[in-house]
Each structure stands twice: as C-alpha cells, then as structure tokens.
Design a protein around this motif. Structure first.
Motif, PDB file in Angstrom:
ATOM      1  N   PRO A  12      54.726  28.923  51.779  1.00  0.00           N
ATOM      2  CA  PRO A  12      53.681  27.993  52.259  1.00  0.00           C
ATOM      3  C   PRO A  12      52.493  28.679  52.935  1.00  0.00           C
ATOM      4  O   PRO A  12      51.354  28.242  52.767  1.00  0.00           O
ATOM      5  CB  PRO A  12      54.441  27.105  53.247  1.00  0.00           C
ATOM      6  CG  PRO A  12      55.835  27.085  52.719  1.00  0.00           C
ATOM      7  CD  PRO A  12      56.071  28.474  52.194  1.00  0.00           C
ATOM      8  N   ASP A  13      52.739  29.777  53.670  1.00  0.00           N
ATOM      9  CA  ASP A  13      51.615  30.469  54.320  1.00  0.00           C
ATOM     10  C   ASP A  13      50.688  31.111  53.286  1.00  0.00           C
ATOM     11  O   ASP A  13      49.466  31.083  53.434  1.00  0.00           O
ATOM     12  CB  ASP A  13      52.115  31.505  55.341  1.00  0.00           C
ATOM     13  CG  ASP A  13      53.195  32.416  54.801  1.00  0.00           C
ATOM     14  OD1 ASP A  13      53.787  32.089  53.758  1.00  0.00           O
ATOM     15  OD2 ASP A  13      53.459  33.464  55.420  1.00  0.00           O
ATOM     16  N   GLY A  14      51.261  31.668  52.228  1.00  0.00           N
ATOM     17  CA  GLY A  14      50.448  32.263  51.161  1.00  0.00           C
ATOM     18  C   GLY A  14      49.597  31.220  50.459  1.00  0.00           C
ATOM     19  O   GLY A  14      48.415  31.446  50.158  1.00  0.00           O
ATOM     20  N   THR A  15      50.208  30.059  50.204  1.00  0.00           N
ATOM     21  CA  THR A  15      49.481  28.971  49.546  1.00  0.00           C
ATOM     22  C   THR A  15      48.367  28.445  50.460  1.00  0.00           C
ATOM     23  O   THR A  15      47.214  28.299  50.033  1.00  0.00           O
ATOM     24  CB  THR A  15      50.439  27.834  49.165  1.00  0.00           C
ATOM     25  OG1 THR A  15      51.517  28.378  48.408  1.00  0.00           O
ATOM     26  CG2 THR A  15      49.743  26.763  48.353  1.00  0.00           C
ATOM     27  N   LEU A  19      45.944  32.483  48.869  1.00  0.00           N
ATOM     28  CA  LEU A  19      46.237  33.795  48.291  1.00  0.00           C
ATOM     29  C   LEU A  19      46.902  33.694  46.921  1.00  0.00           C
ATOM     30  O   LEU A  19      47.345  34.699  46.368  1.00  0.00           O
ATOM     31  CB  LEU A  19      47.122  34.598  49.261  1.00  0.00           C
ATOM     32  CG  LEU A  19      46.450  34.961  50.587  1.00  0.00           C
ATOM     33  CD1 LEU A  19      47.453  35.600  51.553  1.00  0.00           C
ATOM     34  CD2 LEU A  19      45.262  35.897  50.353  1.00  0.00           C
ATOM     35  N   VAL A  20      46.958  32.476  46.366  1.00  0.00           N
ATOM     36  CA  VAL A  20      47.653  32.277  45.088  1.00  0.00           C
ATOM     37  C   VAL A  20      47.015  33.112  43.973  1.00  0.00           C
ATOM     38  O   VAL A  20      47.702  33.839  43.252  1.00  0.00           O
ATOM     39  CB  VAL A  20      47.680  30.775  44.712  1.00  0.00           C
ATOM     40  CG1 VAL A  20      48.243  30.581  43.314  1.00  0.00           C
ATOM     41  CG2 VAL A  20      48.512  29.986  45.724  1.00  0.00           C
ATOM     42  N   ILE A  24      48.855  36.210  41.981  1.00  0.00           N
ATOM     43  CA  ILE A  24      49.055  36.114  40.532  1.00  0.00           C
ATOM     44  C   ILE A  24      48.289  37.241  39.834  1.00  0.00           C
ATOM     45  O   ILE A  24      48.794  37.874  38.907  1.00  0.00           O
ATOM     46  CB  ILE A  24      48.600  34.738  40.004  1.00  0.00           C
ATOM     47  CG1 ILE A  24      49.587  33.652  40.458  1.00  0.00           C
ATOM     48  CG2 ILE A  24      48.490  34.745  38.470  1.00  0.00           C
ATOM     49  CD1 ILE A  24      49.199  32.244  40.053  1.00  0.00           C
ATOM     50  N   GLY A  25      47.086  37.531  40.321  1.00  0.00           N
ATOM     51  CA  GLY A  25      46.266  38.588  39.728  1.00  0.00           C
ATOM     52  C   GLY A  25      46.946  39.943  39.747  1.00  0.00           C
ATOM     53  O   GLY A  25      46.821  40.724  38.802  1.00  0.00           O
ATOM     54  N   ARG A  26      47.665  40.226  40.816  1.00  0.00           N
ATOM     55  CA  ARG A  26      48.338  41.538  40.900  1.00  0.00           C
ATOM     56  C   ARG A  26      49.449  41.667  39.860  1.00  0.00           C
ATOM     57  O   ARG A  26      49.602  42.720  39.244  1.00  0.00           O
ATOM     58  CB  ARG A  26      48.886  41.753  42.312  1.00  0.00           C
ATOM     59  CG  ARG A  26      47.759  41.975  43.309  1.00  0.00           C
ATOM     60  CD  ARG A  26      48.280  42.163  44.714  1.00  0.00           C
ATOM     61  NE  ARG A  26      47.159  42.354  45.625  1.00  0.00           N
ATOM     62  CZ  ARG A  26      47.136  43.262  46.605  1.00  0.00           C
ATOM     63  NH1 ARG A  26      48.171  44.052  46.815  1.00  0.00           N
ATOM     64  NH2 ARG A  26      46.086  43.364  47.389  1.00  0.00           N
ATOM     65  N   PHE A  27      50.230  40.612  39.687  1.00  0.00           N
ATOM     66  CA  PHE A  27      51.290  40.658  38.669  1.00  0.00           C
ATOM     67  C   PHE A  27      50.691  40.693  37.264  1.00  0.00           C
ATOM     68  O   PHE A  27      51.184  41.395  36.381  1.00  0.00           O
ATOM     69  CB  PHE A  27      52.244  39.464  38.830  1.00  0.00           C
ATOM     70  CG  PHE A  27      53.286  39.680  39.899  1.00  0.00           C
ATOM     71  CD1 PHE A  27      52.998  39.433  41.232  1.00  0.00           C
ATOM     72  CD2 PHE A  27      54.545  40.142  39.568  1.00  0.00           C
ATOM     73  CE1 PHE A  27      53.955  39.653  42.223  1.00  0.00           C
ATOM     74  CE2 PHE A  27      55.515  40.364  40.558  1.00  0.00           C
ATOM     75  CZ  PHE A  27      55.216  40.123  41.881  1.00  0.00           C
ATOM     76  N   GLU A  28      49.613  39.938  37.063  1.00  0.00           N
ATOM     77  CA  GLU A  28      48.942  39.928  35.755  1.00  0.00           C
ATOM     78  C   GLU A  28      48.370  41.288  35.405  1.00  0.00           C
ATOM     79  O   GLU A  28      48.575  41.795  34.298  1.00  0.00           O
ATOM     80  CB  GLU A  28      47.784  38.914  35.773  1.00  0.00           C
ATOM     81  CG  GLU A  28      48.156  37.542  35.306  1.00  0.00           C
ATOM     82  CD  GLU A  28      46.916  36.683  35.051  1.00  0.00           C
ATOM     83  OE1 GLU A  28      47.030  35.722  34.296  1.00  0.00           O
ATOM     84  OE2 GLU A  28      45.843  36.972  35.630  1.00  0.00           O
ATOM     85  N   LYS A  29      47.645  41.855  36.356  1.00  0.00           N
ATOM     86  CA  LYS A  29      46.969  43.133  36.089  1.00  0.00           C
ATOM     87  C   LYS A  29      47.973  44.250  35.852  1.00  0.00           C
ATOM     88  O   LYS A  29      47.703  45.194  35.117  1.00  0.00           O
ATOM     89  CB  LYS A  29      46.012  43.483  37.242  1.00  0.00           C
ATOM     90  CG  LYS A  29      44.683  42.743  37.135  1.00  0.00           C
ATOM     91  CD  LYS A  29      43.781  43.022  38.323  1.00  0.00           C
ATOM     92  CE  LYS A  29      43.843  41.862  39.302  1.00  0.00           C
ATOM     93  NZ  LYS A  29      42.949  42.013  40.460  1.00  0.00           N
TER      94      LYS A  29
END
Ligand code: DAT
Ligand code: MG
Length: 151
Positions: A12-15, A19-20, A24-29
């Motif tokens: 919940p703190d990330g959302t 920071l979503v 997600i960008g880090r896992f994608e990249k």
C-alpha cells in the motif's frame, strides 16, 4: 533452464507513493515478462494468509495491518531465475541494508514500509500465485523480443 514465475506485490505504501510505474519499469527493463497484474485492497484475512509463515513473529500484527491498509498491485513476472533475480532487484528486507540500485535501496527507508514483496523460493512463488490469482488471470504469451533477451 530455470524459466519460472514469481509473485511480486507493490504494498500500500508503494501504491500510495505513486511508485507503481517506477517498479514495473525496473522489472520490464530487466527483461522479465509480465503475465499477471491486478490491483486490490486486501482484507486482513488475505494478508494474514499471505504472511502465514511469519505468524509467530512479534511484528506480524503490524505487518498484516500494513499490508491490508490500502491498494496492493499484485503481479506475476516470468523469466529465467526470476525468483532469485527478482529478490536482487528488490534488495534486502531492511531498506537500510539494501544497496543503492535496488528498489528498496533507492526508494524507501524503513523495514515496516519497504514498499514491495517478492517470493523467496519457487515453492512460495507457486503458493502465492495460487493465493492471489485465479487460473485464468495469468496469461501465457510469446514475445518476439525474447530472442534479444535470451541466447
Ligand atoms: P521479505 O519481504 O524481504 O521477504 P520477510 O519475508 O522476512 O521479508 O518479512 C516479510 C515482511 O515483514 C517484510 O517485508 C517487512 C516485515 N518485517 C520483516 N522483518 C521485520 C522486522 N524485524 N521488523 C518489522 N517488520 C519486519
Ligand atoms: Mg518474504
């Protein structure tokens, strides 16, 4: 070949902290493939089930309250060694011990607000994916990019 799946959740703190996209960008990249995603507000019961292995810990009640305090982004990521490598992208449990460059090392400060969850083994990954996703909610698809990511 260790081509496997892991369960990743933005807490919940990330959302709340928007920071979503960053996460997600880090896992994608990195090259991993997103095969399941949804956002939900967990009940305390769901949170307790998710963290069942920690139920004897002194911080368990606080952890359940935190995890069920708001919207969580639940994801399934797929790729070679994604369980172990996903944990490396995330960093250590305590953000203070997480190196810069890792998600927790870059984006948070305290263990009780460490913004992201990642499965710690293929066994727990399978259990957690089953807990949070129905069979039809995880998608299999071929990506032509894969020949540039894997040899
Ligand atoms: P991880 O999330 O790195 O897999 P874990 O499974 O040991 O860590 O614990 C789950 C969560 O519980 C963790 O992300 C934050 C919280 N937690 C762990 N150890 C804690 C501690 N010593 N004090 C407070 N919260 C803790
Ligand atoms: Mg854990």
């Amino acid at each position: 070949t260790n081509y496997e799946r892991t369960f990743i959740a933005i807490k919940p703190d990330g959302t709340e902290r928007r920071l979503v996209g960053e996460i997600i960008g880090r896992f994608e990249k990195k090259g991993f493939k997103l095969v399941g995603i949804k956002i939900l507000h967990p009940t305390p019961e769901q949170a307790a089930k998710h963290y069942d292995d920690l139920k004897s810990k002194p911080f368990f009640d606080g952890l359940v309250k935190y995890f069920s305090s708001g919207a969580v982004v639940c994801m399934v990521w797929e790729g070679k060694d994604v369980v172990k490598t996903g944990r490396k992208l995330i960093g250590e449990t305590n953000p203070a011990l997480s190196v810069p460059g890792s998600i927790r090392g870059d984006l948070c400060i305290e263990v009780g607000r460490n913004i992201i969850h990642g499965s710690d083994s293929t066994q727990s990954a399978n259990d957690e994916i089953t807990l949070w996703f129905g069979e039809t909610e995880v998608t299999n698809y071929e990506s032509p990019l894969e020949k540039f990511i894997y040899e």
